[in-house]
Design a protein around this motif. Structure first.
Motif, PDB file in Angstrom:
ATOM      1  N   ARG A  51      23.315  47.328  59.270  1.00 41.68           N
ATOM      2  CA  ARG A  51      22.410  46.888  58.208  1.00 41.68           C
ATOM      3  C   ARG A  51      21.171  47.232  58.391  1.00 41.68           C
ATOM      4  NH1 ARG A  51      23.305  43.730  53.599  1.00 41.68           N
ATOM      5  NH2 ARG A  51      25.250  42.927  54.556  1.00 41.68           N
ATOM      6  N   SER A  69      25.964  54.506  55.329  1.00 41.28           N
ATOM      7  CA  SER A  69      26.325  53.476  54.556  1.00 41.28           C
ATOM      8  C   SER A  69      27.741  52.707  55.380  1.00 41.28           C
ATOM      9  CB  SER A  69      26.663  53.575  53.205  1.00 41.28           C
ATOM     10  OG  SER A  69      27.660  54.311  53.090  1.00 41.28           O
ATOM     11  N   GLU A  71      30.396  51.867  53.856  1.00 44.38           N
ATOM     12  CA  GLU A  71      31.495  52.612  53.325  1.00 44.38           C
ATOM     13  C   GLU A  71      31.909  53.699  53.908  1.00 44.38           C
ATOM     14  OE1 GLU A  71      32.697  54.455  48.926  1.00 44.38           O
ATOM     15  OE2 GLU A  71      30.815  53.678  49.280  1.00 44.38           O
ATOM     16  N   ALA A  92      29.493  39.750  54.012  1.00 45.41           N
ATOM     17  CA  ALA A  92      28.664  40.442  53.137  1.00 45.41           C
ATOM     18  C   ALA A  92      28.673  41.852  53.020  1.00 45.41           C
ATOM     19  CB  ALA A  92      27.162  40.098  53.553  1.00 45.41           C
ATOM     20  N   ARG A  95      33.117  42.576  52.071  1.00 41.02           N
ATOM     21  CA  ARG A  95      33.589  42.094  50.830  1.00 41.02           C
ATOM     22  C   ARG A  95      32.925  42.754  49.597  1.00 41.02           C
ATOM     23  NH1 ARG A  95      36.525  36.311  51.121  1.00 41.02           N
ATOM     24  NH2 ARG A  95      36.905  36.220  53.354  1.00 41.02           N
ATOM     25  N   SER A  96      31.834  43.703  49.996  1.00 41.84           N
ATOM     26  CA  SER A  96      31.246  44.444  49.203  1.00 41.84           C
ATOM     27  C   SER A  96      32.254  45.620  48.508  1.00 41.84           C
ATOM     28  CB  SER A  96      30.059  45.334  49.539  1.00 41.84           C
ATOM     29  OG  SER A  96      30.701  46.420  50.585  1.00 41.84           O
ATOM     30  N   THR A 100      35.247  47.316  50.330  1.00 44.83           N
ATOM     31  CA  THR A 100      36.685  46.821  50.310  1.00 44.83           C
ATOM     32  C   THR A 100      37.731  47.986  50.030  1.00 44.83           C
ATOM     33  OG1 THR A 100      35.929  44.564  49.834  1.00 44.83           O
ATOM     34  CG2 THR A 100      38.026  45.306  49.228  1.00 44.83           C
TER      35      THR A 100
END
Length: 308
Positions: A51, A69, A71, A92, A95-96, A100
């Motif tokens: 992050r 990212s 993702e 955090a 589960r974005s 997901t």
């Protein structure tokens, strides 16, 4: 940061099918960096993301692929290993909605330390979204990751664990699957950390008490190591007694133990040293004596503590 990360073929089910082993590591604190480094050392194609930017520079220099990212990172591999500070942090990220969705049909191995309840909640979330999930814990410090001294424990579906063993084994060390109930790894972790921190708290308290009486830490420590050496056989004996329900106090009944605990409290408080931990232990022992267990051994307290 690389401009592009080549995406592997879509992965479905639990088996790792790519010819070249790949793995993604989310979280690049000290432990996350150690995990990623061990994967790189083993020759795995390793994608990393954190992050907070900037923690991947050394890993990139060693050959890691930096994702722009979370993702992008999870899409790069069939297996994603997560190691962050707690499950609030992992939730955090995982589960974005975008992450997901990207994880569907892939596997997450969460090596983040937290509670058994959080592990079960995350497993339920993963199942709901078509994500394969293993929970785990790392039982050794950062410097030994990637060496034979590392210790890793896991819980969750046996078939899923076996499917990803080739990648997990790249971390070197000992890997143990503790069972399919997803909360077992976290339970072991919490129980063993309980033992560790209680022992360390006892050691530091002993140092404070000895120092107050004019004994240095260097003078005391060889004898403290002697105390530590007698614990393994006591653990074996205590396990048999606890599981069988027999709590023999022969040689050291609770009535004798509370006397020495009272002495520790007295000397500590005479020097203004907080003795609340020992007072608590003494209080539980005296409660057990009050329940008629004075002739029993110290493992009786596990049964007394567990009463509701």
């Amino acid at each position: 940061m690389p401009a592009h990360i080549e995406q592997p073929a879509p992965h479905h089910g639990t088996a790792a099918t790519t010819a070249t082993p790949t793995v993604t590591v989310l979280g690049l604190g000290p432990m996350g960096r150690a995990l990623a480094g061990a994967f790189l050392d083993a020759g795995l194609r390793t994608t990393v993301w954190n992050r907070t930017p900037g923690r991947d520079e050394e890993l990139i220099a060693r050959g890691a692929l930096s994702a722009g990212s979370a993702e992008e990172a999870v899409t790069a591999s069939a297996l994603t290993v997560v190691c962050v500070v707690n499950y609030d942090a992992s939730d955090a990220v995982l589960r974005s909605p975008a992450v997901t969705d990207a994880l569907k049909g892939r596997t997450v191995v969460n090596l983040t330390a937290d509670t058994p309840g959080r592990a079960r909640d995350t497993a339920a979330w993963a199942a709901e979204h078509g994500i394969d999930y293993l929970d785990g814990a790392i039982m050794t410090p950062t410097p030994v990751i990637g060496t034979p001294d590392g210790v890793f424990i896991y819980s969750g579906p046996e078939a899923l664990y076996q499917a990803h063993r080739p990648v997990l084994d790249a971390l070197n060390g000992a890997h143990t699957h503790l069972g399919e109930e997803i909360g077992r790894a976290a339970t072991y972790d919490i129980a063993l950390l309980d033992l560790f921190w209680t022992a360390i708290a006892g050691y530091t308290h002993a140092l404070a008490l000895a120092r107050a009486e004019g004994v240095t830490a260097r003078e005391l420590t060889p004898f403290a190591q002697g105390i530590a050496a007698i614990l393994p056989p006591l653990f074996e004996e205590g396990a048999e007694e606890t599981d069988s329900g027999r709590h023999s106090g022969e040689g050291n009944p609770l009535t004798s133990g509370v006397s020495s605990m009272a002495h520790i409290v007295e000397v500590s408080e005479s020097h203004g040293i907080d003795a609340s931990v020992m007072r608590s232990a003494e209080g539980v022992a005296r409660r057990a004596i009050g329940l008629g267990h004075g002739a029993d051994g110290f493992t009786r307290l596990a049964e007394v503590l567990g009463r509701r």
